[in-house]
Structures are given as C-alpha cells and as structure tokens.
Design a protein around this motif. Sequence first.
Motif, short mmCIF file in Angstrom:
data_model
loop_
_atom_site.label_atom_id
_atom_site.label_comp_id
_atom_site.label_asym_id
_atom_site.label_seq_id
_atom_site.Cartn_x
_atom_site.Cartn_y
_atom_site.Cartn_z
N ASN A 36 0.80 -1.12 0.12
CA ASN A 36 0.04 0.01 -0.06
C ASN A 36 0.85 1.27 0.13
O ASN A 36 0.49 2.20 0.61
N ARG A 37 1.94 1.26 -0.61
CA ARG A 37 2.83 2.49 -0.54
C ARG A 37 2.34 3.55 -1.53
O ARG A 37 2.67 4.57 -1.72
N LYS A 38 1.72 2.89 -2.74
CA LYS A 38 1.24 3.89 -3.76
C LYS A 38 -0.16 3.72 -4.14
O LYS A 38 -0.62 2.42 -4.11
N GLY A 39 -1.01 4.55 -4.57
CA GLY A 39 -2.17 4.28 -4.75
C GLY A 39 -3.26 4.02 -3.54
O GLY A 39 -3.13 4.37 -2.31
N THR A 40 -4.19 3.40 -3.66
CA THR A 40 -5.35 3.02 -2.74
C THR A 40 -5.09 1.70 -2.26
O THR A 40 -4.00 1.12 -2.79
N SER A 41 -5.89 1.24 -1.37
CA SER A 41 -5.78 0.19 -0.57
C SER A 41 -6.17 -1.25 -1.30
O SER A 41 -6.09 -2.08 -0.99
N LEU A 42 -7.19 -0.94 -2.48
CA LEU A 42 -7.54 -1.87 -3.35
C LEU A 42 -8.35 -2.81 -2.46
O LEU A 42 -8.14 -4.07 -2.88
N MET A 43 -9.32 -2.34 -1.70
CA MET A 43 -9.86 -3.31 -0.84
C MET A 43 -10.70 -4.23 -1.71
O MET A 43 -10.94 -5.45 -1.13
#
Length: 70
Positions: free
Chosen positions: A30-37
């Motif tokens: 989760n370093r870049k962008g969203t958490s992609l849940m």
Amino acid sequence: MQSKKLQALTGYRASELKDCIALVHDLQLNRKGTSLMAIRDKYKKDMFKGVSTLLPPVEIPASYFEDLKE
C-alpha cells in the motif's frame, strides 16, 4: 527462489523483471495508490486460497535480481 528452468520457460532474466516486481511490491505494501480493498476482499476467498492475506516481505533482497549464469 530463482531457477534456470523458470528463466528458460519465461524468457526473462531476473534483472529484466526488477521494475515490475518493485511496482507489484509497492502495491502489496500500500505504498502507492489506494488500498485496493475490493481486490483484497476478492482474493481472501477460499477459491483463491486467501492469497491476499499473505504478508509480503518489507524489502526484496537485491540477490533476487541477480541474473543466473547459463
């Protein structure tokens, strides 16, 4: 683990995959962008063996990107 067979089958050397692996690793952490849940929830399911619950290493050792000798 690196293997000569994997390199032969894919046609890629480890050094050629470094940028791609680093990007995927950043997403995992989760370093870049969203958490992609939504994606994480999907891959928590049994049919995907709960792969999204696996914890990635904090860093990828530089030795993983060393090309194998032929």
